[in-house]
Design an enzyme around this catalytic site. Sequence first.
Site, short mmCIF file in Angstrom:
data_model
loop_
_atom_site.label_atom_id
_atom_site.label_comp_id
_atom_site.label_asym_id
_atom_site.label_seq_id
_atom_site.Cartn_x
_atom_site.Cartn_y
_atom_site.Cartn_z
N GLY A 1 2.03 1.97 10.78
CA GLY A 1 2.96 3.08 10.65
C GLY A 1 3.61 3.48 11.97
O GLY A 1 4.24 4.53 12.07
N ASN B 1 0.87 -1.18 0.00
CA ASN B 1 0.00 0.00 0.00
C ASN B 1 0.91 1.23 0.00
O ASN B 1 1.52 1.56 1.01
CB ASN B 1 -0.89 -0.03 1.25
N SER C 1 3.05 -2.45 10.37
CA SER C 1 4.49 -2.45 10.62
C SER C 1 5.16 -3.79 10.32
O SER C 1 6.07 -4.21 11.05
CB SER C 1 4.78 -2.01 12.05
N LYS D 1 0.14 4.32 -0.28
CA LYS D 1 -0.48 5.51 0.33
C LYS D 1 -0.23 6.75 -0.54
O LYS D 1 -0.13 6.63 -1.76
CB LYS D 1 0.02 5.72 1.75
N GLY E 1 2.68 -1.33 4.32
CA GLY E 1 2.75 0.10 4.04
C GLY E 1 4.19 0.53 3.80
O GLY E 1 4.76 0.29 2.73
N GLY E 2 4.79 1.16 4.81
CA GLY E 2 6.13 1.75 4.69
C GLY E 2 7.16 0.87 4.00
O GLY E 2 7.88 1.32 3.09
N GLU F 1 -5.83 -5.15 10.30
CA GLU F 1 -4.83 -4.12 10.52
C GLU F 1 -5.12 -3.40 11.83
O GLU F 1 -5.88 -2.42 11.86
CB GLU F 1 -4.87 -3.12 9.36
N HIS G 1 -9.51 1.01 4.77
CA HIS G 1 -8.23 1.22 5.46
C HIS G 1 -8.46 2.16 6.65
O HIS G 1 -9.26 3.09 6.57
CB HIS G 1 -7.20 1.80 4.49
N GLU H 1 -6.88 4.57 7.77
CA GLU H 1 -6.67 5.99 7.49
C GLU H 1 -7.91 6.59 6.82
O GLU H 1 -8.26 7.75 7.03
CB GLU H 1 -5.41 6.19 6.63
C1 PEP Z 1 -0.88 -0.07 5.85
O1 PEP Z 1 -0.89 1.10 5.51
O2 PEP Z 1 -1.77 -0.83 5.44
C2 PEP Z 1 0.19 -0.52 6.73
C3 PEP Z 1 0.11 -1.72 7.23
O3 PEP Z 1 1.23 0.35 6.96
P1 PEP Z 1 2.63 0.02 7.70
O4 PEP Z 1 3.13 -1.28 7.13
O5 PEP Z 1 3.52 1.18 7.36
O6 PEP Z 1 2.33 -0.10 9.14
#
Ligand code: PEP
Length: 249
Positions: A172, A9, A212, A11, A233-234, A166, A94, A96
């Site tokens: 994040g 993802n 994460s 973002k 994500g990251g 999640e 999600h 966010e």
């Molecule tokens: C996400 O945005 O779905 C996510 C899991 O981010 P991160 O891996 O950065 O925690």
Amino acid sequence: MRKKIIIGNWKMNLDFESSNYLIQEIISKSENINVNIGIAPSFVLLDEAIKNTKYSKIKVFSQNLSEYKSGAYTGEVSASMLLSIGVENVIIGHSERRSIFNENHSILKNKVENALLHNMNVVFCFGEKLEDRKSNNYFKIISKQLKDSLFNLDVNLWNKIILAYEPVWAIGTGETATPEQAQEIHSFVRNLISENYSKTLSEKISILYGGSVKPNNAQSIFSQKDVDGGLIGGASLDSNHFIDIINSI
Ligand code: PEP
């Protein structure tokens, strides 16, 4: 055997050039890897991502879509617009989107129905906030998130659904759920599906973990029996990290 998949993802990161570069890197580094891989670039990068991944195994996901079909909804992107450029997969719910853009159960239900009406594949995200975890309220919250947005669906539509657990406190933040915490929820969700639909369906649904996930913790999470992959994500913005995570499954 359930489908295993790792989805990046992106973002609101990357631009035209850096997105194309990352796609090329992922394609070349994953050539010999036999895992389902997805990427979710922002809306404006989707068309080029579809073109760049055409001859690869990478699937392209939208990070969102409108709950409406068409009309006077300035700034919105519809399911049919996505389909018209070849995007057949979408992430809905999600955290966010839920927290920053106030997407509630009924909006998310409309989005899911809209995507399915257009025959799109849906990754539906759910997960509890830190206060829900601390107050031991998380099973109730997760049941409600799934019941209110998904459990109205006809059983036949579930072959278009992938779930993604999640926990909001792990997104994040660098704080990951322990493998046991992830397994506990994944198995709880499978039971919920079994109660509301059937055991057969509950065993077919892929449930991803997100929050994460990094190369150094991916393997322990993916080794849990009810975890079928990850929403990343990251770490998905770095091709080496993303490939290491894919190789951990
Ligand atoms: C996400 O945005 O779905 C996510 C899991 O981010 P991160 O891996 O950065 O925690």
